[in-house]
Write a protein that holds these residues in place. Structure first.
Motif, short mmCIF file in Angstrom:
data_model
loop_
_atom_site.label_atom_id
_atom_site.label_comp_id
_atom_site.label_asym_id
_atom_site.label_seq_id
_atom_site.Cartn_x
_atom_site.Cartn_y
_atom_site.Cartn_z
N ASP A 11 -34.36 -68.83 9.05
CA ASP A 11 -34.64 -67.42 9.38
C ASP A 11 -33.34 -66.64 9.52
O ASP A 11 -32.37 -67.12 10.12
CB ASP A 11 -35.42 -67.31 10.69
CG ASP A 11 -36.82 -67.90 10.60
OD1 ASP A 11 -37.27 -68.22 9.48
OD2 ASP A 11 -37.46 -68.02 11.66
N ARG A 12 -33.33 -65.42 8.99
CA ARG A 12 -32.15 -64.56 9.13
C ARG A 12 -31.88 -64.24 10.58
O ARG A 12 -32.79 -63.91 11.33
CB ARG A 12 -32.35 -63.25 8.37
CG ARG A 12 -32.35 -63.43 6.90
CD ARG A 12 -32.49 -62.09 6.24
NE ARG A 12 -32.80 -62.27 4.84
CZ ARG A 12 -33.23 -61.34 4.06
NH1 ARG A 12 -33.39 -60.12 4.52
NH2 ARG A 12 -33.48 -61.60 2.80
N ALA A 29 -29.83 -69.00 6.00
CA ALA A 29 -30.73 -68.05 5.32
C ALA A 29 -30.18 -67.71 3.93
O ALA A 29 -30.94 -67.63 2.95
CB ALA A 29 -30.88 -66.78 6.15
N ILE A 30 -28.87 -67.55 3.83
CA ILE A 30 -28.25 -67.27 2.53
C ILE A 30 -28.38 -68.48 1.61
O ILE A 30 -28.70 -68.34 0.43
CB ILE A 30 -26.78 -66.86 2.72
CG1 ILE A 30 -26.71 -65.49 3.41
CG2 ILE A 30 -26.03 -66.84 1.38
CD1 ILE A 30 -25.33 -65.10 3.89
N ALA A 32 -30.71 -70.76 1.63
CA ALA A 32 -32.10 -70.86 1.19
C ALA A 32 -32.43 -69.83 0.11
O ALA A 32 -33.10 -70.15 -0.88
CB ALA A 32 -33.05 -70.68 2.38
N GLN A 33 -31.94 -68.61 0.26
CA GLN A 33 -32.20 -67.56 -0.73
C GLN A 33 -31.54 -67.90 -2.06
O GLN A 33 -32.15 -67.75 -3.12
CB GLN A 33 -31.71 -66.21 -0.22
CG GLN A 33 -31.95 -65.07 -1.18
CD GLN A 33 -33.43 -64.85 -1.49
OE1 GLN A 33 -34.26 -64.98 -0.61
NE2 GLN A 33 -33.75 -64.55 -2.72
N ARG A 36 -33.53 -70.71 -3.73
CA ARG A 36 -34.78 -70.21 -4.34
C ARG A 36 -34.49 -69.46 -5.63
O ARG A 36 -35.19 -69.62 -6.63
CB ARG A 36 -35.53 -69.31 -3.37
CG ARG A 36 -36.38 -70.04 -2.38
CD ARG A 36 -37.32 -69.12 -1.62
NE ARG A 36 -36.62 -68.09 -0.86
CZ ARG A 36 -36.12 -68.23 0.36
NH1 ARG A 36 -36.25 -69.39 0.98
NH2 ARG A 36 -35.51 -67.24 0.97
N ALA A 37 -33.46 -68.61 -5.63
CA ALA A 37 -33.12 -67.81 -6.81
C ALA A 37 -32.70 -68.70 -7.98
O ALA A 37 -32.81 -68.30 -9.13
CB ALA A 37 -32.01 -66.82 -6.47
#
Length: 67
Positions: A11-12, A29-30, A32-33, A36-37
């Motif tokens: 979570d951010r 959070a970064i 994980a993003q 995903r990308a």
């Protein structure tokens, strides 16, 4: 980390109670993003051989035509 803390690890701006004073709570959070990308996954799991956690990004290469 407790199970509840593990559930919030990506979570951010989230930081566990009692965390050191430095840090913004954005690192995982970064990660994980970006995972995903890139079509990858990120995970944090409690270590089985001692204290602490392990964090990993799983980047599996797909063969052409397999989706």
């Amino acid at each position: 980390m407790t199970d509840d803390q593990l559930a919030h690890a990506f979570d951010r701006f989230w930081r566990a109670a009692g965390s050191p004073t430095s840090g913004s709570g954005l690192g995982l959070a970064i990660v994980a993003q970006l995972a995903r990308a890139s079509g990858a996954t990120a995970a944090v799991v409690r270590r089985t051989d001692g204290p602490g956690v392990d964090a990993a990004v799983d980047v599996r290469r797909r063969r052409p035509g397999t989706g």
